[in-house]
Design a protein around this motif. Structure first.
Motif, PDB file in Angstrom:
ATOM      1  N   ASP A 185       0.833  -1.207   0.000  1.00  0.00           N
ATOM      2  CA  ASP A 185       0.000   0.000   0.000  1.00  0.00           C
ATOM      3  C   ASP A 185       0.861   1.249   0.000  1.00  0.00           C
ATOM      4  O   ASP A 185       0.581   2.203  -0.718  1.00  0.00           O
ATOM      5  CB  ASP A 185      -0.939   0.014   1.216  1.00  0.00           C
ATOM      6  N   SER A 234       1.073   4.031  -2.919  1.00  0.00           N
ATOM      7  CA  SER A 234       0.826   5.428  -2.572  1.00  0.00           C
ATOM      8  C   SER A 234       1.980   6.317  -3.023  1.00  0.00           C
ATOM      9  O   SER A 234       1.763   7.406  -3.562  1.00  0.00           O
ATOM     10  CB  SER A 234       0.617   5.550  -1.057  1.00  0.00           C
ATOM     11  N   ALA A 254       1.832   6.604  -6.818  1.00  0.00           N
ATOM     12  CA  ALA A 254       0.756   7.504  -7.229  1.00  0.00           C
ATOM     13  C   ALA A 254       1.150   8.956  -6.997  1.00  0.00           C
ATOM     14  O   ALA A 254       0.903   9.823  -7.851  1.00  0.00           O
ATOM     15  CB  ALA A 254      -0.530   7.174  -6.471  1.00  0.00           C
ATOM     16  N   LYS A 255       1.789   9.227  -5.859  1.00  0.00           N
ATOM     17  CA  LYS A 255       2.227  10.589  -5.558  1.00  0.00           C
ATOM     18  C   LYS A 255       3.280  11.050  -6.564  1.00  0.00           C
ATOM     19  O   LYS A 255       3.219  12.177  -7.072  1.00  0.00           O
ATOM     20  CB  LYS A 255       2.787  10.664  -4.141  1.00  0.00           C
ATOM     21  N   SER A 294      -5.354  18.002  -4.691  1.00  0.00           N
ATOM     22  CA  SER A 294      -5.391  16.572  -4.415  1.00  0.00           C
ATOM     23  C   SER A 294      -5.979  15.861  -5.624  1.00  0.00           C
ATOM     24  O   SER A 294      -6.677  16.473  -6.425  1.00  0.00           O
ATOM     25  CB  SER A 294      -6.218  16.256  -3.164  1.00  0.00           C
ATOM     26  N   GLY A 351      -7.161  11.619  -7.090  1.00  0.00           N
ATOM     27  CA  GLY A 351      -7.239  10.171  -6.984  1.00  0.00           C
ATOM     28  C   GLY A 351      -7.748   9.627  -8.297  1.00  0.00           C
ATOM     29  O   GLY A 351      -7.866  10.367  -9.275  1.00  0.00           O
ATOM     30  N   GLU A 352      -8.091   8.360  -8.326  1.00  0.00           N
ATOM     31  CA  GLU A 352      -8.498   7.723  -9.578  1.00  0.00           C
ATOM     32  C   GLU A 352      -9.775   8.322 -10.155  1.00  0.00           C
ATOM     33  O   GLU A 352      -9.948   8.384 -11.364  1.00  0.00           O
ATOM     34  CB  GLU A 352      -8.680   6.227  -9.350  1.00  0.00           C
ATOM     35  N   ASP A 353     -10.706   8.767  -9.311  1.00  0.00           N
ATOM     36  CA  ASP A 353     -11.980   9.267  -9.832  1.00  0.00           C
ATOM     37  C   ASP A 353     -12.363  10.645  -9.303  1.00  0.00           C
ATOM     38  O   ASP A 353     -13.505  11.072  -9.429  1.00  0.00           O
ATOM     39  CB  ASP A 353     -13.095   8.263  -9.532  1.00  0.00           C
ATOM     40  N   ARG A 354     -11.387  11.385  -8.758  1.00  0.00           N
ATOM     41  CA  ARG A 354     -11.690  12.704  -8.190  1.00  0.00           C
ATOM     42  C   ARG A 354     -10.416  13.544  -8.168  1.00  0.00           C
ATOM     43  O   ARG A 354      -9.331  13.025  -7.955  1.00  0.00           O
ATOM     44  CB  ARG A 354     -12.220  12.524  -6.776  1.00  0.00           C
ATOM     45  N   ALA A 355     -10.560  14.852  -8.378  1.00  0.00           N
ATOM     46  CA  ALA A 355      -9.415  15.761  -8.281  1.00  0.00           C
ATOM     47  C   ALA A 355      -9.890  17.118  -7.789  1.00  0.00           C
ATOM     48  O   ALA A 355     -11.037  17.515  -8.019  1.00  0.00           O
ATOM     49  CB  ALA A 355      -8.724  15.916  -9.629  1.00  0.00           C
ATOM     50  N   LEU A 361      -6.230  10.522 -15.147  1.00  0.00           N
ATOM     51  CA  LEU A 361      -5.942   9.568 -14.068  1.00  0.00           C
ATOM     52  C   LEU A 361      -6.784   8.300 -14.175  1.00  0.00           C
ATOM     53  O   LEU A 361      -6.340   7.223 -13.798  1.00  0.00           O
ATOM     54  CB  LEU A 361      -6.155  10.236 -12.709  1.00  0.00           C
TER      55      LEU A 361
END
Length: 144
Positions: free
Chosen positions: A6, A10, A13-14, A38, A40-44, A80
């Motif tokens: 994990d 992480s 991804a960063k 910030s 992620g896969e489905d949100r920014a 992403l």
């Protein structure tokens, strides 16, 4: 073992986000003044500090700046969500709710539907008081 995996994911991804933001800096993203908050896969979430050149003759943030902020945030989510693929905006709907003339604007974008070739997203722009200024939706097509 899972904790290490994990942590490694992480960190990867960063690093990918940092590289993506660095690559975007010399493009329209950077010219406009967008900053990654910030993602992620489905949100920014991205931010924009309002500068005088963002204003129109009425002294409020130009609608094109707000539309571009939405497109940049939703486009980031599309990138992403489809790593290693190219995506392009095929539709953008913008609803201007309230004007703004100063401060920090924050745009949050989220993936709400995905098909084999297209992505549908929504975005919201708020001012530094949390007032909703703009709501929009966009469609993006995978063009690998």
């Amino acid at each position: 073992m899972e904790g290490e995996q994990d942590r490694s994911r992480s960190q990867e991804a960063k690093a990918r986000l940092e590289a993506l933001e660095a690559a975007a800096r010399p493009t329209f993203w950077g010219y406009l003044g967008c900053e990654l908050v910030s993602a992620g896969e489905d949100r920014a979430v991205i931010a924009l500090q309002v500068r005088p050149e963002h204003l129109n003759l009425a002294g409020i943030v130009h609608g094109g700046v707000l539309a571009s902020l939405l497109d940049n945030a939703m486009g980031l989510v599309a990138i992403l969500a489809c790593p290693g693929e190219r995506t392009v905006t095929t539709g953008l709907n913008v609803h201007y709710l309230l004007p703004s003339s100063e401060g920090l604007l924050t745009c949050e974008a989220a993936l709400i539907f995905r098909s084999r070739r297209t992505l549908t997203l929504e975005g919201r722009i708020a001012d530094n008081k949390g007032e909703l200024l703009v709501w929009g939706s966009g469609t993006f097509r995978r063009v690998t």
